[in-house]
Structures are given as structure tokens and as C-alpha cells.
Write an enzyme that holds these catalytic residues in place. Structure first.
Site, PDB file in Angstrom:
ATOM      1  N   SER A 151      -3.209  -1.818   3.741  1.00  0.00           N
ATOM      2  CA  SER A 151      -2.868  -3.089   3.074  1.00  0.00           C
ATOM      3  C   SER A 151      -1.992  -3.892   4.024  1.00  0.00           C
ATOM      4  O   SER A 151      -1.304  -3.324   4.878  1.00  0.00           O
ATOM      5  CB  SER A 151      -2.073  -2.789   1.793  1.00  0.00           C
ATOM      6  OG  SER A 151      -1.490  -3.972   1.275  1.00  0.00           O
ATOM      7  N   TYR A 164       4.529   1.482  -3.043  1.00  0.00           N
ATOM      8  CA  TYR A 164       3.188   1.080  -2.605  1.00  0.00           C
ATOM      9  C   TYR A 164       3.186   0.738  -1.114  1.00  0.00           C
ATOM     10  O   TYR A 164       2.386   1.260  -0.340  1.00  0.00           O
ATOM     11  CB  TYR A 164       2.716  -0.124  -3.425  1.00  0.00           C
ATOM     12  CG  TYR A 164       1.364  -0.653  -3.013  1.00  0.00           C
ATOM     13  CD1 TYR A 164       0.204   0.023  -3.364  1.00  0.00           C
ATOM     14  CD2 TYR A 164       1.240  -1.815  -2.241  1.00  0.00           C
ATOM     15  CE1 TYR A 164      -1.050  -0.451  -2.979  1.00  0.00           C
ATOM     16  CE2 TYR A 164       0.001  -2.296  -1.857  1.00  0.00           C
ATOM     17  CZ  TYR A 164      -1.143  -1.615  -2.225  1.00  0.00           C
ATOM     18  OH  TYR A 164      -2.368  -2.074  -1.830  1.00  0.00           O
TER      19      TYR A 164
END
Ligand SMILES: NC(=O)c1ccc[n+]([C@@H]2O[C@H](COP(=O)([O-])OP(=O)(O)OC[C@H]3O[C@@H](n4cnc5c(N)ncnc54)[C@H](OP(=O)(O)O)[C@@H]3O)[C@@H](O)[C@H]2O)c1
Length: 269
Positions: A151, A164
């Protein structure tokens, strides 16, 4: 021979692509692209009905064989179970796409500790274990590919989405290192980092958001490429360059924090 056994047989013959988190979003778009080029598939996620529906559509539209393995990959031992089931079925994995992932927007202090643990188990531990399970056969054959979906959050700490971003930083670092280990082995290893993309994980169509199909095109191009890491979309290439190379980490974290704080406040209200 049952449909499942026939699927397994054809996957053996051609080398299947194993895609985790395959029923929705980016994973579903990747399976669509792979099926369109005639690659047989193994789909993994928790929701078996959704996986079966996706598999039926891929079989009907592209004539490929698709095996579904419903599994919670955050569970201790799940990746090993997956490898065992595919070995029993005689499925050889040619391409592994570690795509399954989850986010947890909010403060660490306000989070359920077990959910934080589950997120790291899924986003980081399962990616490393699944890679280690399927890589040796690829190395022995001298071909194969592993795509780890990271990401843009991997490129800077993210207050209000801390676990995350940290888990994705693990994926990016792990993949960079593995790329070096596997150079000249015939096995292609690459991390692909999407930015905000319109999926069930990140619903809504805000300006600048990418679509799953665009990320899938980037993944297919990354498979043909050579480098260890690719960021999807020009704006996100620029953003990650600025965050990781130009700004002090503290400043980058302040900016990402202000972005995720809005999401955390929306969740609370
Ligand atoms: N959307 C974005 O803005 C964005 C940005 C950067 C990176 N990413 C990354 O892209 C990847 C795909 O996400 P997405 O945006 O396409 O979201 P998504 O549509 O929610 O997809 C996540 C997939 O993972 C599966 N999954 C979730 N928990 C699982 C578990 N414990 N075990 C097995 N499978 C599980 C889900 O299926 P089940 O619920 O059926 O298990 C689903 O198929 C993730 O790694 C995510 O971090 C997304």
C-alpha cells in the site's frame, strides 16, 4: 471425476495462479485479468458463497478452471492448511498473489487488541508464511512469480491507521529483501502498492481514487517488469516519493495522520 478434481487436474497441467482475498475489490480484478489470459486459478477468502459466485463467473466467461478454498488466513496454521490442501489436490502454483488484507482506522488506544493482532496476522504474518510455503517449489522449477500487495501507506507511518501502515511497511520491506534473494532464479518477486482505491475496504468515489481494474493492470504490468516495487498511479508514485525520500518521517506522519483522522472521526460519529 468431480468438478473440483477436474479443476485441480488442469491446474496441475498448467500451473495455477493462487490469489488471496479474491472475492472482491482488487483481488477480484486481478483474477479477472489472469483468467482473461487463460490462467487457471485458486481463489482464497473467508466468504465461500462469494468465492463460489466469483469462480462460476470466471469459469463461464473465460473457460478457465477455478478452485475455491474458503479460509481465514489470519488464523494460526491457515497458510500451511492451504498448502496442504493444494498439495493433496496436486495443484502446482505458478503465480502467488498475496492480496488479502484488512485495515483498522482509529486510535491504537481505542482499538480491540485482538483485532490489531488479527490485522497483523493477516496483512504481515500470513503473507510471509504463504510466500515461504510456495516459494521453494518455484525455485526448484526455476520459474514462478510472487506479487505482494502492499500500500502507499507502507511508505510513511499512519497515525489513526497505525497497525495497517506498519503491516504494509513489513510487506514492502520483506518483498524488497526477497527480490534480492531471488534475483537470477527465474522467480519474479514484486510488491505492488495501491493508493486509495474504490473497493469494499475503501468505499466511495472521492476525487483521485483509483479503480480496482486500474490496480489490476498495474499488477499485470509489474509481473512483466523487473524491479522489486511498483506504486499504482502517477499521483501515488509522486506521493510515496515525497513521503519516503523528501520529507522527514515526522512530517510525513503528520500529513498521513490528518488524512486518516478524518476517517476515524467519521467512524465515531
Ligand atoms: N482499497 C484501497 O484503498 C487499498 C489501498 C492500498 C492497499 N490496498 C490493499 O489491497 C488489498 C485488497 O484490498 P481491497 O481494497 O480490494 O479490499 P476488499 O475488497 O475488502 O478485499 C479484501 C479481501 O481480503 C479478504 N479477506 C479479508 N480478511 C481475510 C481473512 N482473514 N482471510 C482471508 N481473506 C480475507 C476479503 O474476503 P472475505 O471477507 O470473504 O474474507 C476480500 O476478498 C489489501 O491487501 C489492501 O490492504 C487497498
Amino acid at each position: 471425476m468431480t468438478a473440483t478434481e477436474r479443476s485441480a487436474q488442469r491446474a496441475v497441467d498448467q500451473g495455477a495462479a493462487l490469489v488471496t482475498g479474491a472475492g472482491t475489490g482488487i483481488g477480484a480484478a486481478i483474477t479477472e485479468r489472469l483468467a482473461a489470459q487463460g490462467t487457471d486459478l485458486v481463489l482464497v477468502a473467508r466468504d465461500s458463497a462469494r468465492l463460489e459466485a466469483a469462480a462460476a463467473q470466471l469459469r463461464a466467461e473465460h473457460g478457465v478452471d477455478v478452485l475455491t478454498v474458503p479460509l481465514d488466513l489470519s488464523r494460526q496454521g491457515a497458510p500451511a492448511e492451504l498448502a496442504e490442501r493444494l498439495a493433496e489436490a496436486g495443484v502446482e502454483v505458478g503465480v502467488l498473489v498475496n492480496n488479502a488484507g484488512a485495515a483498522l482506522v482509529g486510535t491504537v488506544g481505542g482499538a480491540d487488541p485482538a483485532r490489531i493482532r488479527g490485522l497483523v496476522d493477516l496483512n504481515a504474518s500470513a503473507v510471509a508464511e504463504t510466500t515461504a510455503l510456495f516459494l521453494p517449489a518455484m525455485l526448484a522449477r526455476g520459474n514462478g512469480a510472487i506479487v505482494n500487495i502492499a500500500s502507499t501507506a507502507a511508505y510513511a507511518p499512519a497515525p489513526y491507521n497505525a497497525a495497517y501502515a506498519a503491516s504494509k511497511a513489513f510487506v514492502l520491506s520483506f518483498t524488497h529483501a526477497l527480490w534480492h534473494e531471488t534475483r537470477d532464479t527465474g522467480v519474479r518477486v514484486v510488491a505492488v502498492s495501491p493508493g486509495a482505491t474504490e473497493t469494499p475496504m475503501n468505499p466511495g468515489s472521492a476525487r483521485g481514487k483509483r479503480r480496482p481494474g486500474q490496480v489490476a493492470d498495474t499488477v499485470m504490468a509489474a509481473l512483466r517488469g523487473r524491479g522489486p516495487a511498483v506504486v499504482d498511479g502517477r499521483a501515488f508514485v509522486f506521493q510515496t516519493f515525497v513521503f519516503s525520500r523528501l520529507l522527514p518521517t515526522r512530517t510525513a506522519a503528520r500529513i498521513t495522520g490528518s488524512y486518516f483522522r478524518k476517517g476515524a472521526l467519521r467512524k465515531q460519529s
